[in-house]
Scaffold this motif. Structure first.
Motif, PDB file in Angstrom:
ATOM      1  N   LYS A   1      -5.732   5.138   0.335  1.00 56.21           N
ATOM      2  CA  LYS A   1      -6.630   5.777   1.710  1.00 56.21           C
ATOM      3  C   LYS A   1      -5.911   4.548   3.269  1.00 56.21           C
ATOM      4  O   LYS A   1      -5.591   4.566   3.834  1.00 56.21           O
ATOM      5  N   GLN A   2      -6.833   3.297   1.916  1.00 54.78           N
ATOM      6  CA  GLN A   2      -6.980   2.092   2.932  1.00 54.78           C
ATOM      7  C   GLN A   2      -6.015   1.718   3.181  1.00 54.78           C
ATOM      8  O   GLN A   2      -5.747   0.900   4.267  1.00 54.78           O
ATOM      9  N   ILE A   3      -4.989   1.760   2.153  1.00 60.32           N
ATOM     10  CA  ILE A   3      -3.930   0.907   2.611  1.00 60.32           C
ATOM     11  C   ILE A   3      -2.431   1.670   3.289  1.00 60.32           C
ATOM     12  O   ILE A   3      -2.417   1.329   4.445  1.00 60.32           O
ATOM     13  N   ILE A   4      -3.415   3.181   3.338  1.00 64.93           N
ATOM     14  CA  ILE A   4      -2.341   2.701   3.795  1.00 64.93           C
ATOM     15  C   ILE A   4      -2.292   3.615   5.768  1.00 64.93           C
ATOM     16  O   ILE A   4      -1.745   3.468   6.846  1.00 64.93           O
ATOM     17  N   PHE A   5      -3.320   3.792   6.187  1.00 63.84           N
ATOM     18  CA  PHE A   5      -4.053   3.987   6.587  1.00 63.84           C
ATOM     19  C   PHE A   5      -4.393   2.613   8.120  1.00 63.84           C
ATOM     20  O   PHE A   5      -4.350   2.836   9.010  1.00 63.84           O
ATOM     21  N   ARG A   6      -5.007   1.225   7.137  1.00 62.17           N
ATOM     22  CA  ARG A   6      -5.184   0.446   7.595  1.00 62.17           C
ATOM     23  C   ARG A   6      -4.148  -1.126   7.872  1.00 62.17           C
ATOM     24  O   ARG A   6      -4.102  -1.508   9.112  1.00 62.17           O
ATOM     25  N   TYR A   7      -3.363  -0.867   7.143  1.00 60.00           N
ATOM     26  CA  TYR A   7      -3.101  -1.443   6.788  1.00 60.00           C
ATOM     27  C   TYR A   7      -1.219  -1.213   6.929  1.00 60.00           C
ATOM     28  O   TYR A   7      -0.441  -1.960   7.019  1.00 60.00           O
ATOM     29  N   ILE A   8      -0.609   0.171   6.896  1.00 62.01           N
ATOM     30  CA  ILE A   8       0.443   0.512   7.357  1.00 62.01           C
ATOM     31  C   ILE A   8       0.289   1.070   8.330  1.00 62.01           C
ATOM     32  O   ILE A   8       1.152   0.769   9.663  1.00 62.01           O
ATOM     33  N   PHE A   9      -0.764   1.986   8.547  1.00 61.57           N
ATOM     34  CA  PHE A   9      -0.537   2.901   9.739  1.00 61.57           C
ATOM     35  C   PHE A   9      -0.436   2.788  11.076  1.00 61.57           C
ATOM     36  O   PHE A   9      -0.573   2.512  12.351  1.00 61.57           O
ATOM     37  N   MET A  10      -1.694   1.273  11.469  1.00 61.36           N
ATOM     38  CA  MET A  10      -2.226   0.494  12.133  1.00 61.36           C
ATOM     39  C   MET A  10      -1.583  -0.290  12.326  1.00 61.36           C
ATOM     40  O   MET A  10      -1.013  -0.312  13.394  1.00 61.36           O
ATOM     41  N   ASN A  11      -0.222  -0.534  11.578  1.00 61.35           N
ATOM     42  CA  ASN A  11       0.678  -2.445  11.715  1.00 61.35           C
ATOM     43  C   ASN A  11       1.780  -1.697  12.591  1.00 61.35           C
ATOM     44  O   ASN A  11       2.600  -1.981  13.313  1.00 61.35           O
TER      45      ASN A  11
END
Length: 280
Positions: free
Chosen positions: A181-191
């Motif tokens: 969840k952290q990877i998908i939202f913070r590091y993928i989606f936000m970028n």
């Protein structure tokens, strides 16, 4: 601010003009019912196809209804329904695209094969078919536009997810124990969000034209609801008697699409400028 300062004079003037027009259109979409001088549903047989005067500044339509009031509500309807459609497409397509790009394997194959099937049909043709089955109405039109439009966002978000998936900060996040969840939202989606916003902005005018196109063909909203495509369809039968009826309605649709489309182009240029600034 640096982006604006680096524009030449003509582009600065045009950019300021777009900002002003965008502000006016957003104001109209929010406060339309407080702007209109007459009830857009009230018809008067004495004012059928009346020309512009001090009372009705754009004249009246074929049923004696104030054209200015109906155009204002038509602009509001087009903007709000297109916005709802784009937001739903954005959410559905982005979620599916990110999941497919991050998971890969069979998950990616299943999602993208379904996406390819949807992209194989021309958007407007598919929308016409869906509305033809479901029937007229705002809700059915939104459903048709969502079914025919989410796949574009899924394809875009997949490509963007793959482009950032193997970056060093992703590997670092996984190494430090970040969950999915952290990877998908913070590091993928936000970028990838800035690129998706630009894509959605460019797609907004297309959604508006598609919505108006369905109404023009008699497959969108039901009369007597004011909608620019429907009003344009009604006005074509009176081109000889009252050409201003079609001119005002057509210009309102053209101008609204024009402003949103060019504003999206400036957003894309701004994103490219920021990217070049970070790389230099």
């Amino acid at each position: 601010m640096d982006y604006f300062l680096n524009l030449n004079i003509s582009k600065k003037i045009f950019f300021i003009f777009l900002l002003m027009m965008m502000s006016i259109l957003i104001f109209i979409s929010v406060f339309a019912k407080y702007i209109i001088p007459f009830d857009p549903y009230y018809s008067d047989a004495r004012d059928v196809l009346a020309k512009s005067d001090s009372v009705h500044i754009m004249g009246c339509d074929h049923m004696g209804r104030d054209l200015f009031s109906r155009i204002i509500l038509g602009i509001q309807s087009s903007i709000l329904i297109s916005l709802i459609t784009v937001l739903i497409n954005f959410v559905i397509g982005t979620v599916l695209g990110i999941v497919a790009g991050y998971k890969g394997g069979k998950v990616k194959s299943i999602i993208m094969r379904f996406t390819d099937v949807m992209l194989a049909f021309p958007g407007l043709v598919l929308s016409i078919a869906i509305v033809g089955v479901l029937g007229q109405g705002v809700f059915n039109t939104i459903i048709a536009l969502v079914i025919s439009g989410w796949a574009e966002y899924a394809r875009m978000s997949l490509a963007l997810t793959i482009s950032v998936k193997d970056n060093e900060y992703m590997k670092t996040a996984i190494f430090h124990g970040c969950d999915n969840k952290q990877i998908i939202f913070r590091y993928i989606f936000m970028n990838i969000l800035p690129q998706l916003i630009v894509f959605a902005s460019l797609n907004f005018s297309s959604a508006m034209l598609r919505f108006s196109g369905l109404a023009f063909l008699g497959l969108g909203v039901k009369p007597p609801r004011p909608e620019l495509g429907l009003m344009l369809s009604e006005s074509k039968d009176y081109m000889q008697l009252a050409p201003s009826y079609m001119i005002y309605t057509g210009f309102a649709l053209f101008f609204t699409v024009f402003v949103f489309n060019f504003f999206a182009d400036y957003m894309q240029d701004y994103l490219n400028y920021k990217k070049d600034s970070l790389m230099s």
